[in-house]
Design an enzyme around this catalytic site. Structure first.
Site, mmCIF file in Angstrom:
data_model
loop_
_atom_site.group_PDB
_atom_site.id
_atom_site.type_symbol
_atom_site.label_atom_id
_atom_site.label_comp_id
_atom_site.label_asym_id
_atom_site.label_seq_id
_atom_site.Cartn_x
_atom_site.Cartn_y
_atom_site.Cartn_z
ATOM 1 N N CYS A 1 -2.155 9.435 3.877
ATOM 2 C CA CYS A 1 -2.058 9.036 2.464
ATOM 3 C C CYS A 1 -3.304 9.500 1.725
ATOM 4 C CB CYS A 1 -1.891 7.528 2.354
ATOM 5 S SG CYS A 1 -3.158 6.667 3.268
ATOM 6 N N GLU B 1 0.860 -1.184 0.000
ATOM 7 C CA GLU B 1 0.000 0.000 0.000
ATOM 8 C C GLU B 1 0.893 1.229 0.000
ATOM 9 O OE1 GLU B 1 -3.259 -0.290 -0.501
ATOM 10 O OE2 GLU B 1 -2.519 -2.315 -0.776
HETATM 11 P P1 NAP Z 1 8.454 4.730 4.137
HETATM 12 O O1 NAP Z 1 9.585 5.630 4.314
HETATM 13 O O2 NAP Z 1 8.297 4.038 2.836
HETATM 14 O O3 NAP Z 1 8.553 3.645 5.318
HETATM 15 C C1 NAP Z 1 7.552 2.670 5.522
HETATM 16 C C2 NAP Z 1 8.159 1.504 6.271
HETATM 17 O O4 NAP Z 1 9.116 0.866 5.422
HETATM 18 C C3 NAP Z 1 8.907 1.898 7.525
HETATM 19 O O5 NAP Z 1 8.699 0.917 8.516
HETATM 20 C C4 NAP Z 1 10.351 1.883 7.068
HETATM 21 O O6 NAP Z 1 11.287 1.672 8.096
HETATM 22 C C5 NAP Z 1 10.330 0.694 6.140
HETATM 23 N N1 NAP Z 1 11.442 0.624 5.199
HETATM 24 C C6 NAP Z 1 12.214 1.617 4.710
HETATM 25 N N2 NAP Z 1 13.135 1.104 3.853
HETATM 26 C C7 NAP Z 1 12.940 -0.237 3.814
HETATM 27 C C8 NAP Z 1 13.557 -1.311 3.121
HETATM 28 N N3 NAP Z 1 14.578 -1.138 2.278
HETATM 29 N N4 NAP Z 1 13.090 -2.559 3.325
HETATM 30 C C9 NAP Z 1 12.054 -2.791 4.160
HETATM 31 N N5 NAP Z 1 11.444 -1.808 4.841
HETATM 32 C C10 NAP Z 1 11.870 -0.547 4.673
HETATM 33 O O7 NAP Z 1 7.055 5.474 4.402
HETATM 34 P P2 NAP Z 1 6.655 6.385 5.648
HETATM 35 O O8 NAP Z 1 7.346 7.692 5.551
HETATM 36 O O9 NAP Z 1 6.772 5.603 6.905
HETATM 37 O O10 NAP Z 1 5.091 6.584 5.389
HETATM 38 C C11 NAP Z 1 4.578 7.555 4.545
HETATM 39 C C12 NAP Z 1 4.148 6.950 3.222
HETATM 40 O O11 NAP Z 1 3.187 5.929 3.444
HETATM 41 C C13 NAP Z 1 3.472 7.941 2.301
HETATM 42 O O12 NAP Z 1 3.931 7.736 0.993
HETATM 43 C C14 NAP Z 1 1.992 7.565 2.411
HETATM 44 O O13 NAP Z 1 1.217 7.931 1.292
HETATM 45 C C15 NAP Z 1 2.083 6.090 2.554
HETATM 46 N N6 NAP Z 1 0.873 5.519 3.141
HETATM 47 C C16 NAP Z 1 0.030 4.805 2.335
HETATM 48 C C17 NAP Z 1 -1.139 4.280 2.856
HETATM 49 C C18 NAP Z 1 -2.075 3.477 1.993
HETATM 50 O O14 NAP Z 1 -2.967 2.847 2.538
HETATM 51 N N7 NAP Z 1 -1.891 3.452 0.702
HETATM 52 C C19 NAP Z 1 -1.449 4.493 4.192
HETATM 53 C C20 NAP Z 1 -0.558 5.222 4.993
HETATM 54 C C21 NAP Z 1 0.602 5.732 4.459
HETATM 55 P P3 NAP Z 1 12.150 2.887 8.718
HETATM 56 O O15 NAP Z 1 11.175 3.746 9.422
HETATM 57 O O16 NAP Z 1 13.100 2.193 9.602
HETATM 58 O O17 NAP Z 1 12.798 3.567 7.536
#
Ligand code: NAP
Length: 528
Positions: free
Chosen positions: A328, A294
């Protein structure tokens, strides 16, 4: 497994009510919880792997974005080696957990929901401190977590019942849903309770074991949820709690040959990377990994010339600036019909200027801080681009909050933004709204659909024909008419987007648990 009393709620699901903070008893309960939790900030927490609490030298500090000098929790970080061990322990636990009857699994989740209700104000307080959510935003996040813990067990019980198969003479046929195996659950920080706990509970209730890697910005709320799951009777080895840097240990979990599926919510960049890594079979891997990814959005509200302009202004303002635009589902584009454009801008500017920014734990503030320094810098960078791409109406810089040094930004509105410009296309994930003028409804829909994302959208119009057209043509997973584009409710608004917003799943919907199971057909020849 622990043998606490098994209670099965088979009644209809209904959403957890939101707390009415205008009531004095709720206000004082929240104040008391904030005070209690403030006394618990800065504690250390271990990893939980194979039921064992493990501490490491390498620590991760979760901080309060409203007051960055305040440490919310200190977490042992999983190394790649420990992440590998976590997958292996989860694989071992799967052997017994997959045999636990659905009634027992469901009962654990129902009990967890009851415990979250009991500690609701405390859970909300952790969110206030750890993720900069104001009282109502934190309360909604916790209510959604309760909803998932109530909705998914009902769904698991339903799926465990007889499934319709076409009768065939001379055969007794049935279809059963069985679990997948070890799931890596990787949530974001922005719904640090609901999304983290939603993906986790969906995986667990369908009999999978889990490696939970919480966001580095919000590990404390995840730990609090894990504690409640354990208190509710979840066997200690079924869920591995594994904070750590996504970039340092995330790949290990995703690539491990024993990982059967990955449930991820986060940015497009990380989601696509996970999809790519998971697609490549590793030595010893005997399945194709399932990925539920997602991702981001660039959500739009179309304001038609036949709209109630005041209602549209309110809907756009709360969708764009609720939780600092870090949902999001947040509205980051308002696409407004030429005929009402100037009137809309005038009213919107007036409305947005009234938004109060400051520490999230102070209920006087509508907007708290953005999540961290990196995020603040990135949003400010987009604002600078936006000032060149359009006309700054209000905001545009860090918000001055007397006595507080958090990551505060002014709610920012940039008008006259052209389709296909950077701030009209890219997810900013902060309190920045681009307003785009459309000559008519046709063009408005065209602009609404012109990004690579397709998560949420809304249309304000009094014309039912236009709404019907939008229902067909506005290509988003969650579309709303004459209301804000945020605030999806479990059960009522199954949530998830199209295109680069994800793998088209629907959290909180009736087909979601199928993503965590596989169907087995069993056919027996019978003589009469
Ligand atoms: P993110 O930077 O992509 O991180 C999400 C998760 O992925 C975190 O737990 C992060 O860990 C982990 N992660 C980072 N690099 C990784 C890797 N190489 N391998 C495995 N895991 C890894 O996103 P965010 O800043 O937390 O969240 C914001 C984003 O989420 C926005 O783009 C938003 O639109 C989206 N979102 C989408 C929905 C939906 O339902 N579509 C809902 C909510 C949010 P670390 O924190 O340790 O880096």
């Amino acid at each position: 497994m622990a043998t606490a009393e098994v209670t099965i709620h088979r009644g209809e699901f209904s959403n957890e009510p939101l707390t009415d903070f205008s009531r004095p008893e709720n206000r004082s309960a929240m104040q008391a919880a904030l005070k209690k939790v403030a006394g618990e900030l800065g504690r250390e927490y271990p990893l939980l792997i194979g039921g064992e609490k493990i501490t490491t030298e390498d620590k991760l500090r979760s901080i309060n974005p409203s007051r960055p000098d305040q440490v919310v929790g200190i977490f042992s970080k999983a190394s790649a080696e420990l992440a590998k061990r976590a997958v292996e322990e989860a694989d071992r636990a799967f052997v017994t957990w997959k045999k636990v009857p659905v009634e027992q699994r469901a009962a654990i989740l129902f009990r967890t929901a009851e415990l979250i209700r009991k500690y609701k104000f405390e859970m909300s307080s952790w969110l206030c401190y750890e993720t900069g959510k104001t009282w109502p935003e934190a309360d909604a996040d916790v209510a959604e977590l309760i909803d998932f813990c109530e909705f998914y067990p009902r769904e698991a019980l339903r799926l465990a019942g007889p499934q319709p198969v076409t009768p065939i003479k001379g055969e007794k046929n049935q279809l059963v849903y069985i679990p997948l195996g070890v799931g890596a659950v990787i949530p974001p920080w922005n719904f640090a309770a609901a999304i983290m706990g939603g993906m986790t509970s969906a995986a667990l209730v369908t009999s999978n074991t889990v490696v939970l890697k919480p966001s580095s910005d919000s590990p404390t709320i995840a730990w609090k949820f894990v504690e409640l799951l354990l208190e509710a009777g979840l066997p200690r080895n079924v869920l591995q709690f594994c904070p750590g840097s996504g970039s340092a240990m995330g790949d290990t979990v995703v690539l491990h040959p024993k990982t059967r599926f990955v449930a991820f919510t986060g940015s497009k960049e990380v989601g696509l990377r996970i999809g790519e890594l998971a697609a490549k079979p590793q030595p010893g891997q005997v399945w194709i990994k399932r990925t539920v990814l997602e991702m981001g959005g660039k959500d739009a509200i179309v304001v038609d010339e036949e709209a109630d302009v005041d209602a549209a202004v309110e809907g756009v303002a709360v969708s764009a600036f609720g939780y600092q635009g870090q949902k999001c589902s947040a509205c980051s584009r308002a696409i407004v019909a030429e005929k009402i454009y100037d009137q809309f801008l005038e009213k919107l500017t007036e409305r947005v200027k009234k938004i109060k920014v400051g520490p999230a734990d102070d209920p006087a503030n509508y907007m708290g801080p953005v999540i961290n320094k990196g995020s603040m810098e990135s949003i400010l960078h987009y604002i600078e681009i936006g000032k060149k791409e359009g006309r700054l109406l209000t905001g545009g810089k860090p918000a001055e909050v007397p006595g507080a040094k958090g990551y505060y930004l002014e709610p920012t509105v940039i008008a006259d933004v052209k389709p296909n410009s950077k701030i009209e296309q890219e997810e900013i994930f902060g309190p920045v709204l681009a307003v785009i003028k459309a000559k008519d409804f046709d063009q408005a829909l065209e602009i609404a659909n012109d990004t690579e994302f397709g998560l949420t959208g809304a249309v304000y119009s009094r014309n039912p024909k236009k709404l019907r057209r939008a229902a067909e043509e506005f290509h988003v997973g969650n579309l709303y008419f004459n209301r804000k584009c945020t605030g999806a409710l479990v059960g009522g608004h199954p949530f998830g987007g199209f295109n680069m917003s994800g793998t088209d799943s629907k959290a909180g919907g009736r087909d979601y648990l199928l993503l965590f199971t596989q169907a087995k057909s069993v056919s027996e020849k019978v003589t009469n």
